[in-house]
Design a protein around this motif. Structure first.
Motif, PDB file in Angstrom:
ATOM      1  N   ARG A 129       0.817  -1.212   0.000  1.00  0.00           N
ATOM      2  CA  ARG A 129       0.000   0.000   0.000  1.00  0.00           C
ATOM      3  C   ARG A 129       0.857   1.271   0.000  1.00  0.00           C
ATOM      4  NH1 ARG A 129      -5.252  -0.996   0.542  1.00  0.00           N
ATOM      5  NH2 ARG A 129      -5.900  -3.008   1.402  1.00  0.00           N
ATOM      6  N   ALA A 130       2.128   1.148  -0.294  1.00  0.00           N
ATOM      7  CA  ALA A 130       3.004   2.325  -0.332  1.00  0.00           C
ATOM      8  C   ALA A 130       2.487   3.333  -1.348  1.00  0.00           C
ATOM      9  CB  ALA A 130       4.430   1.906  -0.671  1.00  0.00           C
ATOM     10  N   GLY A 131       2.395   4.591  -0.930  1.00  0.00           N
ATOM     11  CA  GLY A 131       1.922   5.649  -1.809  1.00  0.00           C
ATOM     12  C   GLY A 131       0.438   5.923  -1.731  1.00  0.00           C
ATOM     13  N   GLN A 132      -0.342   5.037  -1.092  1.00  0.00           N
ATOM     14  CA  GLN A 132      -1.775   5.266  -0.976  1.00  0.00           C
ATOM     15  C   GLN A 132      -2.059   6.300   0.113  1.00  0.00           C
ATOM     16  OE1 GLN A 132      -4.036   1.684  -0.409  1.00  0.00           O
ATOM     17  NE2 GLN A 132      -3.542   0.859  -2.421  1.00  0.00           N
ATOM     18  N   THR A 133      -3.183   7.011  -0.054  1.00  0.00           N
ATOM     19  CA  THR A 133      -3.622   7.991   0.930  1.00  0.00           C
ATOM     20  C   THR A 133      -4.612   7.327   1.880  1.00  0.00           C
ATOM     21  OG1 THR A 133      -3.294   9.804  -0.633  1.00  0.00           O
ATOM     22  CG2 THR A 133      -4.679  10.235   1.286  1.00  0.00           C
ATOM     23  N   ILE A 134      -4.285   7.355   3.166  1.00  0.00           N
ATOM     24  CA  ILE A 134      -5.095   6.712   4.200  1.00  0.00           C
ATOM     25  C   ILE A 134      -5.765   7.801   5.032  1.00  0.00           C
ATOM     26  CG2 ILE A 134      -5.074   5.128   6.162  1.00  0.00           C
ATOM     27  CD1 ILE A 134      -4.370   3.759   3.604  1.00  0.00           C
ATOM     28  N   THR A 135      -7.046   7.600   5.337  1.00  0.00           N
ATOM     29  CA  THR A 135      -7.765   8.487   6.251  1.00  0.00           C
ATOM     30  C   THR A 135      -7.785   7.848   7.634  1.00  0.00           C
ATOM     31  OG1 THR A 135      -9.155   9.312   4.448  1.00  0.00           O
ATOM     32  CG2 THR A 135      -9.931   9.678   6.697  1.00  0.00           C
ATOM     33  N   LEU A 136      -7.341   8.594   8.632  1.00  0.00           N
ATOM     34  CA  LEU A 136      -7.339   8.128  10.014  1.00  0.00           C
ATOM     35  C   LEU A 136      -8.453   8.819  10.781  1.00  0.00           C
ATOM     36  CD1 LEU A 136      -4.029   8.269   9.163  1.00  0.00           C
ATOM     37  CD2 LEU A 136      -3.881   7.338  11.468  1.00  0.00           C
ATOM     38  N   TRP A 137      -9.295   8.003  11.395  1.00  0.00           N
ATOM     39  CA  TRP A 137     -10.279   8.508  12.360  1.00  0.00           C
ATOM     40  C   TRP A 137      -9.759   8.093  13.720  1.00  0.00           C
ATOM     41  CZ3 TRP A 137     -13.077   7.668  16.553  1.00  0.00           C
ATOM     42  CH2 TRP A 137     -14.202   8.448  16.815  1.00  0.00           C
ATOM     43  N   ALA A 138      -9.420   9.062  14.574  1.00  0.00           N
ATOM     44  CA  ALA A 138      -8.724   8.746  15.817  1.00  0.00           C
ATOM     45  C   ALA A 138      -9.310   9.534  16.966  1.00  0.00           C
ATOM     46  CB  ALA A 138      -7.237   9.053  15.691  1.00  0.00           C
ATOM     47  N   ASP A 139      -9.432   8.855  18.092  1.00  0.00           N
ATOM     48  CA  ASP A 139      -9.680   9.506  19.367  1.00  0.00           C
ATOM     49  C   ASP A 139      -8.751   8.862  20.395  1.00  0.00           C
ATOM     50  OD1 ASP A 139     -10.826   7.061  19.904  1.00  0.00           O
ATOM     51  OD2 ASP A 139     -12.891   7.803  20.005  1.00  0.00           O
ATOM     52  N   THR A 140      -9.027   9.057  21.669  1.00  0.00           N
ATOM     53  CA  THR A 140      -8.119   8.525  22.685  1.00  0.00           C
ATOM     54  C   THR A 140      -8.363   7.053  22.997  1.00  0.00           C
ATOM     55  OG1 THR A 140      -9.645   9.315  24.395  1.00  0.00           O
ATOM     56  CG2 THR A 140      -7.832  10.785  23.754  1.00  0.00           C
ATOM     57  N   THR A 141      -9.323   6.428  22.348  1.00  0.00           N
ATOM     58  CA  THR A 141      -9.627   5.016  22.624  1.00  0.00           C
ATOM     59  C   THR A 141      -9.419   4.110  21.428  1.00  0.00           C
ATOM     60  OG1 THR A 141     -11.973   5.364  22.108  1.00  0.00           O
ATOM     61  CG2 THR A 141     -11.279   5.641  24.418  1.00  0.00           C
ATOM     62  N   VAL A 142      -9.668   4.583  20.215  1.00  0.00           N
ATOM     63  CA  VAL A 142      -9.625   3.727  19.043  1.00  0.00           C
ATOM     64  C   VAL A 142      -9.163   4.535  17.842  1.00  0.00           C
ATOM     65  CG1 VAL A 142     -12.004   4.166  18.308  1.00  0.00           C
ATOM     66  CG2 VAL A 142     -10.924   1.958  17.757  1.00  0.00           C
ATOM     67  N   VAL A 143      -8.522   3.843  16.865  1.00  0.00           N
ATOM     68  CA  VAL A 143      -8.094   4.449  15.601  1.00  0.00           C
ATOM     69  C   VAL A 143      -8.617   3.575  14.471  1.00  0.00           C
ATOM     70  CG1 VAL A 143      -6.154   5.144  14.154  1.00  0.00           C
ATOM     71  CG2 VAL A 143      -6.016   5.447  16.623  1.00  0.00           C
ATOM     72  N   HIS A 144      -9.347   4.185  13.532  1.00  0.00           N
ATOM     73  CA  HIS A 144      -9.836   3.500  12.339  1.00  0.00           C
ATOM     74  C   HIS A 144      -9.010   3.958  11.140  1.00  0.00           C
ATOM     75  CE1 HIS A 144     -13.366   2.158  14.604  1.00  0.00           C
ATOM     76  NE2 HIS A 144     -13.556   3.423  14.991  1.00  0.00           N
ATOM     77  N   LEU A 145      -8.577   3.014  10.300  1.00  0.00           N
ATOM     78  CA  LEU A 145      -7.833   3.304   9.075  1.00  0.00           C
ATOM     79  C   LEU A 145      -8.754   3.025   7.894  1.00  0.00           C
ATOM     80  CD1 LEU A 145      -4.435   1.639  10.029  1.00  0.00           C
ATOM     81  CD2 LEU A 145      -5.119   4.004  10.318  1.00  0.00           C
ATOM     82  N   ILE A 146      -8.949   4.050   7.040  1.00  0.00           N
ATOM     83  CA  ILE A 146      -9.960   3.995   5.989  1.00  0.00           C
ATOM     84  C   ILE A 146      -9.299   4.338   4.661  1.00  0.00           C
ATOM     85  CG2 ILE A 146     -12.219   4.877   5.247  1.00  0.00           C
ATOM     86  CD1 ILE A 146     -12.565   5.827   8.198  1.00  0.00           C
ATOM     87  N   VAL A 147      -9.666   3.600   3.603  1.00  0.00           N
ATOM     88  CA  VAL A 147      -9.219   3.874   2.239  1.00  0.00           C
ATOM     89  C   VAL A 147     -10.445   3.953   1.344  1.00  0.00           C
ATOM     90  CG1 VAL A 147      -7.890   3.036   0.271  1.00  0.00           C
ATOM     91  CG2 VAL A 147      -7.009   2.735   2.566  1.00  0.00           C
TER      92      VAL A 147
END
Length: 595
Positions: free
Chosen positions: A379-397
């Motif tokens: 996945r090198a070069g792809q743009t990842i969206t991070l949804w993050a708070d102090t408890t959980v992190v979601h990685l979205i493409v």
């Protein structure tokens, strides 16, 4: 009593006899000398008196081949300004920058240095002509690579320098400073040189673990450096163990680098300053520093790069390929931002969440706020969206969630992300709370040395060939899928009940179904003496003429294809549903004693 007369007394008596009237011939015969010697003594006595009859040096007062004083002064001045220069370099510099008189020979310069105590006289060694020097006949035929240390930084660490020298021209093709000489750092330095100068025919290195895996225990394997060489048609050669003279050219470059640059600065501020100094030294070394082994020619005069003449383009693993970054970030629809809930002090929010876009680096290991997220080099070069708070992190493409991991980010990290361009996040892509019963789940596990993973308090086999790899286990109904980076590695029956699946720690809702592998599964087998082999419990007869050969078996859903190298031997229908548990050829048993 006999008394021995000195040379001066004998000459004085001869002069007195001549002065008394004795013929010169008779005096010369009595003293055993020539007539000319007696006349010479008379002249010395008349000019200087008795002191003139003392024995004197036979050295001439002048010689036409004597080195002029101004040339000797120029030699001594050059040597004092450059204590590392020897007689050959001084001879070259006198001819290059102008000499106040005739240019002396190399041996004359050496004698001048000894006479003025600028070098210590050493016993003569073997002549250079007596040594047999080997070198390739043209540039880009062979590179010599190595790693040298001794670069001390201000923070107390020691940096390394990855070096490479062309065998024919002594042209330095690699001089990269690295904090740690890992295999990846060495390969990145090699890739930069390949892109700049082209692909050589061979590369010679020592047996360091960065260059070869043939001494790796418990089982040898191919390292990343060897893979790059193999995929680009480069012959990777290694020296014999404990034979540093085989890579003598790059070792000699290390000596020059140490003496002329690194010794002058015992401690360097940081890596950037070291790299800048080495880049300047490398340019001087290649273009303006005469090399004695090249008859005082410059390495750049004999080196010819060929970056555009390679028959095939440069092939690199995905972990080293430079990602193609899109200058325009993708447009992501913004969701409505949830109102912040403040703590009792009215200052710190308790439900702060942010969204940010990040580009996956070439290593596949994305770092945000001190926490790292493994996505894989694919996945090198792809743009990842991070949804993050102090408890959980979601990685979205592209709106599809890849994975969800526990968050180690604090409120300060989230605020810093907002300062760096992140935005307040909307609702999370997954609802919080317990997993839905019966829904697919996934969990990350590390396969141990025996091919087992731990699920719900028990060990489950997934294949010893995955030993040491971190995989994602997807449990959906009666199927357990082993995946990595979204690619399906293996499918097995699900050994867990719904109660067991509820007890799995770190489980999360499963993402999209993995993609099936693009290539069929390949295993190795050795044909027995009867011309047969066994795969997944199915016996396949190949032919007794192939007995003892090691073949490759491609296992598809309905067929087995047996290859001997690139040649297809046979293809048979698959009649078994058993999973393949052995992928490599077993080692032959040692012969028994007495057999």
């Amino acid at each position: 009593m006999l008394v021995e007369l000195t040379v001066t007394e004998q000459r004085y008596r001869a002069v007195l006899e001549v002065e008394a009237g004795v013929p010169v011939t008779e005096v010369a015969e009595r003293f055993g000398v020539s007539r000319q010697a007696v006349h010479r003594w008379l002249g010395w006595y008349r000019d200087e008196g008795l002191a003139g009859l003392a024995d004197r040096s036979h050295r001439p007062h002048a010689h036409p081949a004597q080195t002029p004083p101004e040339v000797e002064a120029a030699i001594c001045e050059l040597r004092r300004n450059h204590p590392r220069w020897g007689q050959r370099r001084l001879h070259y510099e006198l001819g290059r920058n102008g000499c106040p008189g005739p240019i002396p020979s190399v041996s004359t310069i050496y004698r001048v240095l000894v006479r003025h105590s600028l070098v210590d006289a050493l016993p003569r060694r073997r002549r250079r002509e007596d040594y047999r020097r080997w070198e390739r006949s043209a540039p880009m035929e062979l590179w010599q690579m190595d790693i040298v240390g001794g670069v001390l930084l201000a923070d107390g660490t020691e940096a390394k320098v990855v070096t490479g020298v062309d065998d024919h021209s002594r042209f330095c093709v690699i001089a990269t400073v690295v904090a740690r000489a890992t295999g990846r750092a060495v390969c990145l330095a090699l890739v930069a040189a390949l892109r700049a100068y082209g692909i050589p025919e061979e590369i010679l290195t020592d047996n360091g673990k960065q260059f070869t895996g043939r001494f790796t225990r418990p089982r040898p394997g191919e390292v990343l450096f060897e893979r790059i060489c193999r995929e680009n048609g480069i012959v990777a050669r290694n020296t014999k163990p404990r034979s540093p003279t085989t890579t003598g050219k790059v070792e000699r470059f290390h000596q020059t680098l140490q003496r002329e640059l690194l010794d002058a600065t015992p401690v360097w501020p940081d890596l950037a300053s070291v790299q800048a100094a080495i880049d300047t030294f490398r340019h001087e070394y290649n273009t303006n520093r005469p090399h004695q082994s090249l008859d005082m020619a410059f390495p750049a005069d004999r080196f010819t790069p060929r970056p555009d003449q390679a028959p095939l383009p440069l092939r690199l693993p995905s972990s080293l390929a430079a990602p193609q970054l899109d200058p325009t970030p993708p447009t992501t629809p913004l969701r409505s931002t949830a109102p912040l809930v403040m703590a009792a002090n009215g200052l710190e929010p308790v439900n702060l969440a942010v969204e940010a876009e990040r580009v996956v680096p070439a290593s596949g290991n994305l770092g945000v706020g001190g926490q790292q997220f493994w996505l894989g080099p694919a996945r090198a070069g792809q743009t990842i969206t991070l949804w993050a708070d102090t408890t959980v992190v979601h990685l979205i493409v592209d709106g599809v969630r890849l994975k969800t991991v526990p968050s180690r980010l604090t409120t300060a990290h989230l605020r810093q992300l907002l300062v760096d361009g992140a935005r307040p996040a909307g609702p999370p892509p997954l609802p919080t709370g317990a997993l839905r019963p019966g829904a697919p789940i996934e969990v990350d596990r590390l396969v141990n040395a025996t091919g087992l993973i731990g699920l719900a308090g028990r060990q489950h086999p997934v294949g010893y060939h995955f030993a040491g790899r971190r995989v994602t286990v997807r449990l959906a109904g009666a199927l357990m899928q082993i995946t990595t980076d979204g690619q399906l590695l293996r499918s097995l029956p699900n050994p867990l009940t719904s109660t067991d699946m509820a007890r799995i720690r770190d489980a999360r809702p499963a993402g999209p179904a993995p993609q099936p592998p693009s290539d069929p599964l390949r295993v190795q087998r050795r044909i027995n003496c009867r011309g047969a082999l066994v795969v997944a419990g199915q016996r396949i007869h190949v032919g007794i003429r192939h007995a003892g050969a090691t073949v490759t078996v491609e296992a598809a859903d309905t067929t087995f294809r047996i290859h001997d190298g690139d040649r297809l031997i046979t293809e048979v229908a698959r009649t078994t549903t058993k999973p393949i548990a052995r992928f490599k050829v077993r080692k032959p048993e040692p012969p028994r004693r007495g057999s």
